[in-house]
Each structure stands twice: as C-alpha cells, then as structure tokens.
Design a protein around this motif. Sequence first.
Motif, mmCIF file in Angstrom:
data_model
loop_
_atom_site.group_PDB
_atom_site.id
_atom_site.type_symbol
_atom_site.label_atom_id
_atom_site.label_comp_id
_atom_site.label_asym_id
_atom_site.label_seq_id
_atom_site.Cartn_x
_atom_site.Cartn_y
_atom_site.Cartn_z
ATOM 1 N N GLU A 142 0.838 -1.207 0.000
ATOM 2 C CA GLU A 142 0.000 0.000 0.000
ATOM 3 C C GLU A 142 0.874 1.258 0.000
ATOM 4 O OE1 GLU A 142 -4.155 -0.515 2.282
ATOM 5 O OE2 GLU A 142 -2.425 -1.079 3.503
ATOM 6 N N GLU A 143 1.875 1.255 0.831
ATOM 7 C CA GLU A 143 2.754 2.431 0.915
ATOM 8 C C GLU A 143 3.453 2.682 -0.414
ATOM 9 O OE1 GLU A 143 6.507 4.080 3.627
ATOM 10 O OE2 GLU A 143 5.612 2.117 4.052
ATOM 11 N N ARG A 144 3.871 1.621 -1.076
ATOM 12 C CA ARG A 144 4.526 1.786 -2.374
ATOM 13 C C ARG A 144 3.569 2.375 -3.396
ATOM 14 N NH1 ARG A 144 5.281 -2.841 -6.668
ATOM 15 N NH2 ARG A 144 3.133 -2.108 -6.854
ATOM 16 N N ASP A 145 2.339 1.780 -3.461
ATOM 17 C CA ASP A 145 1.362 2.266 -4.453
ATOM 18 C C ASP A 145 0.968 3.717 -4.167
ATOM 19 O OD1 ASP A 145 1.496 -0.211 -5.562
ATOM 20 O OD2 ASP A 145 -0.539 -0.857 -5.007
ATOM 21 N N ARG A 146 0.768 4.008 -2.891
ATOM 22 C CA ARG A 146 0.377 5.374 -2.545
ATOM 23 C C ARG A 146 1.501 6.365 -2.895
ATOM 24 N NH1 ARG A 146 -1.088 4.189 2.034
ATOM 25 N NH2 ARG A 146 -3.296 3.807 1.538
ATOM 26 N N GLY A 147 2.698 5.921 -2.716
ATOM 27 C CA GLY A 147 3.837 6.773 -3.067
ATOM 28 C C GLY A 147 3.874 7.069 -4.551
ATOM 29 N N LEU A 163 -3.787 1.885 -9.869
ATOM 30 C CA LEU A 163 -3.212 1.877 -8.520
ATOM 31 C C LEU A 163 -4.278 2.146 -7.456
ATOM 32 C CD1 LEU A 163 0.148 3.768 -9.198
ATOM 33 C CD2 LEU A 163 -0.106 1.364 -8.517
ATOM 34 N N SER A 164 -5.244 3.005 -7.793
ATOM 35 C CA SER A 164 -6.323 3.297 -6.853
ATOM 36 C C SER A 164 -7.165 2.050 -6.596
ATOM 37 C CB SER A 164 -7.201 4.429 -7.392
ATOM 38 O OG SER A 164 -6.469 5.628 -7.491
ATOM 39 N N HIS A 165 -7.482 1.313 -7.664
ATOM 40 C CA HIS A 165 -8.211 0.057 -7.498
ATOM 41 C C HIS A 165 -7.410 -0.932 -6.636
ATOM 42 C CE1 HIS A 165 -11.511 1.201 -9.975
ATOM 43 N NE2 HIS A 165 -10.835 1.219 -11.140
ATOM 44 N N GLU A 166 -6.119 -1.002 -6.916
ATOM 45 C CA GLU A 166 -5.266 -1.928 -6.159
ATOM 46 C C GLU A 166 -5.196 -1.524 -4.693
ATOM 47 O OE1 GLU A 166 -0.608 -3.300 -6.050
ATOM 48 O OE2 GLU A 166 -1.615 -3.221 -8.008
ATOM 49 N N LEU A 167 -5.164 -0.201 -4.428
ATOM 50 C CA LEU A 167 -5.144 0.269 -3.044
ATOM 51 C C LEU A 167 -6.429 -0.112 -2.309
ATOM 52 C CD1 LEU A 167 -3.459 3.779 -3.475
ATOM 53 C CD2 LEU A 167 -2.580 1.858 -2.109
ATOM 54 N N ASP A 168 -7.571 -0.024 -3.022
ATOM 55 C CA ASP A 168 -8.828 -0.446 -2.415
ATOM 56 C C ASP A 168 -8.802 -1.931 -2.069
ATOM 57 O OD1 ASP A 168 -9.821 2.107 -2.642
ATOM 58 O OD2 ASP A 168 -10.899 1.719 -4.535
ATOM 59 N N THR A 169 -8.294 -2.721 -3.028
ATOM 60 C CA THR A 169 -8.196 -4.173 -2.791
ATOM 61 C C THR A 169 -7.269 -4.477 -1.626
ATOM 62 O OG1 THR A 169 -8.600 -4.632 -5.133
ATOM 63 C CG2 THR A 169 -7.575 -6.382 -3.834
ATOM 64 N N LEU A 170 -6.114 -3.793 -1.594
ATOM 65 C CA LEU A 170 -5.153 -4.009 -0.507
ATOM 66 C C LEU A 170 -5.741 -3.597 0.847
ATOM 67 C CD1 LEU A 170 -1.874 -2.780 -2.259
ATOM 68 C CD2 LEU A 170 -2.446 -5.130 -1.623
ATOM 69 N N ALA A 171 -6.529 -2.542 0.869
ATOM 70 C CA ALA A 171 -7.137 -2.083 2.117
ATOM 71 C C ALA A 171 -8.109 -3.143 2.646
ATOM 72 C CB ALA A 171 -7.844 -0.755 1.907
ATOM 73 N N ARG A 172 -8.899 -3.702 1.709
ATOM 74 C CA ARG A 172 -9.831 -4.746 2.143
ATOM 75 C C ARG A 172 -9.059 -5.978 2.638
ATOM 76 N NH1 ARG A 172 -12.571 -2.845 -2.495
ATOM 77 N NH2 ARG A 172 -11.720 -4.550 -3.743
ATOM 78 N N ARG A 173 -8.005 -6.322 1.902
ATOM 79 C CA ARG A 173 -7.191 -7.476 2.287
ATOM 80 C C ARG A 173 -6.542 -7.250 3.654
ATOM 81 N NH1 ARG A 173 -6.264 -12.665 2.868
ATOM 82 N NH2 ARG A 173 -4.065 -13.246 2.744
ATOM 83 N N ARG A 174 -6.046 -6.042 3.895
ATOM 84 C CA ARG A 174 -5.410 -5.740 5.183
ATOM 85 C C ARG A 174 -6.440 -5.800 6.311
ATOM 86 N NH1 ARG A 174 -4.803 -0.875 7.377
ATOM 87 N NH2 ARG A 174 -5.034 0.183 5.360
ATOM 88 N N ALA A 175 -7.664 -5.330 6.054
ATOM 89 C CA ALA A 175 -8.713 -5.367 7.064
ATOM 90 C C ALA A 175 -9.043 -6.815 7.452
ATOM 91 C CB ALA A 175 -9.953 -4.642 6.567
ATOM 92 N N VAL A 176 -9.132 -7.686 6.419
ATOM 93 C CA VAL A 176 -9.408 -9.107 6.684
ATOM 94 C C VAL A 176 -8.288 -9.725 7.503
ATOM 95 C CG1 VAL A 176 -9.648 -11.385 5.614
ATOM 96 C CG2 VAL A 176 -10.880 -9.416 4.663
ATOM 97 N N LEU A 177 -7.037 -9.419 7.103
ATOM 98 C CA LEU A 177 -5.887 -9.968 7.821
ATOM 99 C C LEU A 177 -5.825 -9.454 9.253
ATOM 100 C CD1 LEU A 177 -3.146 -9.765 5.021
ATOM 101 C CD2 LEU A 177 -4.202 -11.831 5.944
ATOM 102 N N GLU A 178 -6.111 -8.193 9.450
ATOM 103 C CA GLU A 178 -6.057 -7.622 10.795
ATOM 104 C C GLU A 178 -7.150 -8.214 11.688
ATOM 105 O OE1 GLU A 178 -6.246 -3.486 9.961
ATOM 106 O OE2 GLU A 178 -4.065 -3.261 9.796
ATOM 107 N N ASP A 179 -8.336 -8.444 11.094
ATOM 108 C CA ASP A 179 -9.390 -9.100 11.867
ATOM 109 C C ASP A 179 -8.971 -10.517 12.268
ATOM 110 O OD1 ASP A 179 -10.999 -6.881 11.713
ATOM 111 O OD2 ASP A 179 -12.235 -7.636 10.044
ATOM 112 N N ALA A 180 -8.398 -11.227 11.302
ATOM 113 C CA ALA A 180 -7.930 -12.586 11.587
ATOM 114 C C ALA A 180 -6.820 -12.559 12.625
ATOM 115 C CB ALA A 180 -7.442 -13.257 10.305
ATOM 116 N N GLN A 181 -5.934 -11.575 12.523
ATOM 117 C CA GLN A 181 -4.836 -11.445 13.472
ATOM 118 C C GLN A 181 -5.368 -11.182 14.879
ATOM 119 O OE1 GLN A 181 -2.287 -8.143 12.664
ATOM 120 N NE2 GLN A 181 -0.667 -8.828 14.054
ATOM 121 N N LEU A 182 -6.370 -10.317 14.985
ATOM 122 C CA LEU A 182 -6.955 -10.008 16.291
ATOM 123 C C LEU A 182 -7.607 -11.249 16.898
ATOM 124 C CD1 LEU A 182 -7.711 -7.935 18.457
ATOM 125 C CD2 LEU A 182 -9.751 -7.394 17.111
ATOM 126 N N GLU A 183 -8.315 -12.013 16.052
ATOM 127 C CA GLU A 183 -8.992 -13.220 16.550
ATOM 128 C C GLU A 183 -7.980 -14.250 17.045
ATOM 129 O OE1 GLU A 183 -10.473 -17.256 16.403
ATOM 130 O OE2 GLU A 183 -9.185 -16.416 14.829
#
Length: 249
Positions: A79-84, A99-119
């Motif tokens: 995400e940081e690379r694409d945003r840069g 890149l904007s589409h990819e950032l949206d996809t990465l954000a959703r993917r990160r949210a899923v991973l963070e939820d899984a990480q919290l669980e």
Amino acid sequence: MKADPTAQRRLLDLAGLDAELARAQHRRRTMPEQTAVEDAETTVRAHRDAVVTARTSVGDLGRDVAKLEQEVAQVAAREERDRGLVDSGSVSAKQVTDLSHELDTLARRRAVLEDAQLEVMERLDAAETDLAHEQAALDAAETALADAVERRDGVLGDIDVLEARRGAERAELATTLPEDLLALYDQLRARTGTGAGELVGARCGGCRIEMDRNEIRAVAAAAPDDVVRCEQCGTIVVRTEKSSGKASV
C-alpha cells in the motif's frame, strides 16, 4: 519326633517373630502410602499431558500470529509503495486509476488480515492463560507427589528397620533350636503359613479349632518331649500351662 519341651516353647517365640515379619511384608505390599504415590503419579502424568497440549497450542497460535503479522506488513508495504507512486505524479492517469483500485483491494485485504490477526491473538491470550493454569496445576501435583513419596519412603524405612531387627532376632533364635525341629517348623510354615501354635485350653493355636476329646486325650498322653501335631492343620502344637489338663508340659 522328639524335642526338648523348652525348645518347643521357643517355637512360639519364633512363630511370633515370623508373624511380625509376615505382617511387615503384608504392610509393604498393601501400604496405602504406595497407593497414594501411584495416584499422585497418575495425576502428575495427566497434568504433564495437559501442559504439553497447552504449550503446543500456544506455539501453534504464536506461529499463526507471526504469519499474519508478516502478511499484514507485506500488504501495508505494498500500500505504501502504491500510494507513493500515486502521490509522486510520475505515473499516467490510467496507472493512477489502476493503482487506486489496487489500493482499495489491498485495504480490504489488510482489514481481513487484521481481523484474523486479532482473533488469533485473542485465542493466543486464552491459550497462554490455559497454559499458566495447567502449569500451576502440574506444579501443585508434583509437590503432592513429592510429599506422598516422602511419606511412603518414611514408612518403608520403618518397615526396613523392623524387618532387619526381627530378622536378626529370628536368625539368632533359630540357632538355638534343633535342626530337625526347625526344619519341620519351616516346612509347615511354608505350607500353611503357621509352623507352630500354642495349645490354649483345647484350641489349636494354628487353626484356632477346638480339638475333640479323643485328640485331647492323645495330646495329654504324649510324653513332654513328643512333638505333637494338630490333626486338623498339621501345625506343631506347643503345650504350656494354658493347655488342657495333662496336656501341659
């Protein structure tokens, strides 16, 4: 067989020592302190298994957390690379859109991973609590086992002392008895558990059965140095002042 009446009376002392040694051996075989040790060992094994299971769970969950942390970090780095790139203005409009589409996809993917990480982290916390509980239970069980072993060993030590003392007394007493009388006594004791018993009244000290009149008359008629046997159990009957009538020697 004949034997001096005094030697026959010493058989009662020998029988007393053998009975005490037999009780000590029975105590050794059936001591509740040994049962307590075995029960404590079973408890310790169960808690050790539970600790291994809990530790394995903690290890597995820890690896899962680490893996998810790595995946989140990788997505964040992407995400940081694409945003840069988007912010740099060095890419075309089409690339910005992609890149904007990819950032949206990465954000959703990160949210899923963070939820899984919290669980998984919550499960890890619970597993670590279980491990601490099982370890405490194991520590308590091992302490209880050590206490049980100490009590058992104390009793065994007492039995060892008694057996050594009575065994020495028996060996010394045995040397004062005629060999044939001692051999008969040991043979009978090996067969029935009792080699000799005092005749009290008309009751055999071996089998505790009252002799009938004919047997009592035969005992009374026996010479003082005759070795008399009980017709019921075969035990050497030792005549004393407690014996019936003329059976006393």
